[in-house]
Design an enzyme around this catalytic site. Sequence first.
Site, PDB file in Angstrom:
ATOM      1  N   LYS A 136     -73.050  42.666  47.209  1.00  0.00           N
ATOM      2  CA  LYS A 136     -73.409  43.446  48.401  1.00  0.00           C
ATOM      3  C   LYS A 136     -74.492  42.734  49.191  1.00  0.00           C
ATOM      4  O   LYS A 136     -75.527  42.349  48.647  1.00  0.00           O
ATOM      5  CB  LYS A 136     -73.921  44.831  48.000  1.00  0.00           C
ATOM      6  CG  LYS A 136     -72.848  45.880  47.959  1.00  0.00           C
ATOM      7  CD  LYS A 136     -73.408  47.209  47.557  1.00  0.00           C
ATOM      8  CE  LYS A 136     -73.621  48.108  48.746  1.00  0.00           C
ATOM      9  NZ  LYS A 136     -74.053  49.448  48.326  1.00  0.00           N
ATOM     10  N   ILE A 137     -74.238  42.574  50.475  1.00  0.00           N
ATOM     11  CA  ILE A 137     -75.147  41.856  51.370  1.00  0.00           C
ATOM     12  C   ILE A 137     -75.244  42.651  52.673  1.00  0.00           C
ATOM     13  O   ILE A 137     -74.228  43.136  53.184  1.00  0.00           O
ATOM     14  CB  ILE A 137     -74.590  40.438  51.670  1.00  0.00           C
ATOM     15  CG1 ILE A 137     -74.467  39.612  50.373  1.00  0.00           C
ATOM     16  CG2 ILE A 137     -75.453  39.705  52.694  1.00  0.00           C
ATOM     17  CD1 ILE A 137     -73.678  38.312  50.535  1.00  0.00           C
TER      18      ILE A 137
END
EC number: 2.2.1.2
Length: 329
Positions: A136-137
């Site tokens: 997740k970014i």
Amino acid sequence: MSKNLLDQLREVTVVVADTGDIEAIEKFKPRDATTNPSLITAAAQMPQYQDIVDDTLKGARQTLGPGASAAQVANRAFDRLAVSFGLKILQIIEGRVSTEVDARLSYDTEGTIEKAREIIKQYEAAGVSKERVLIKIAATWEGIEAAAVLEKEGIHCNLTLLFGLHQAIACAENGITLISPFVGRILDWYKKDTGRESYAPHEDPGVLSVTQIYNYYKKFGYKTEVMGASFRNIGEITELAGCDLLTIAPSLLAELQATEGELPRKLDPAKAKDYPIEKIHVNKYTFDKMHAENRMATEKLEEGIQGFTKALEQLEKLLADRLAHLEAA
């Protein structure tokens, strides 16, 4: 007997649990699960998960040795804790877990790439294939650039804190595996900005945003998956029935399970070809321009990064305090 809304939703959408609470995941049996710094911090404070925290701290101390400071050990443990929870979650679910990169790296492309590789190495060292992990970014331009590099290495990414079409298009054009457009946080912003107390689900600005993104992707043949996230009520969820995936908090999963009635499919790839929208190419210039023109996306992205940063700092302190307690015992 009529089916409950959750069972009907599962027929048209992949249901994902948005939590670090392992017991809740066992209860609802989602295919995938998502975590974020706030959820990991909350789970780390639950008594039933104290062993995970303690084992992670002890492992970090063992790795760094007796000469390392408490701050260094807490920092190493902090890096590993989300993976520790992820590993437990993967024992329960069939699909993928999303583990977030340090939000303080949201504007640092190289830093994000390095941290993502580290996370994947930890999973692989524990015998988990990178196919079962989504990194997740935050969907900043720098985050999207980092994700594009990672995807070429076979590391799948989930771009989060996504509030605008420009972010979604940039992700699709860069071949990102999955995006998490936020629904409830968009609603929050509009309620505050307009002073309006409520929106019917079909008028909800967050619902309209995800509907637009979904139809854009399907109309122009993008493979990036759309996973609606951040819900305030089940009306938002039922309006997005048919979305590729929806990640839902345990309290709302319980409400869907307890509610009966018909659930019509709202999003359908077959209908997207007639959706009235033109194709847009998004480069850095276009991205920055569209972002600057979208006050909601600008404010919510910054607020989201700050919120996750605050949760990370809280978790670091919690780990340092727990380490001091363990080593004094």
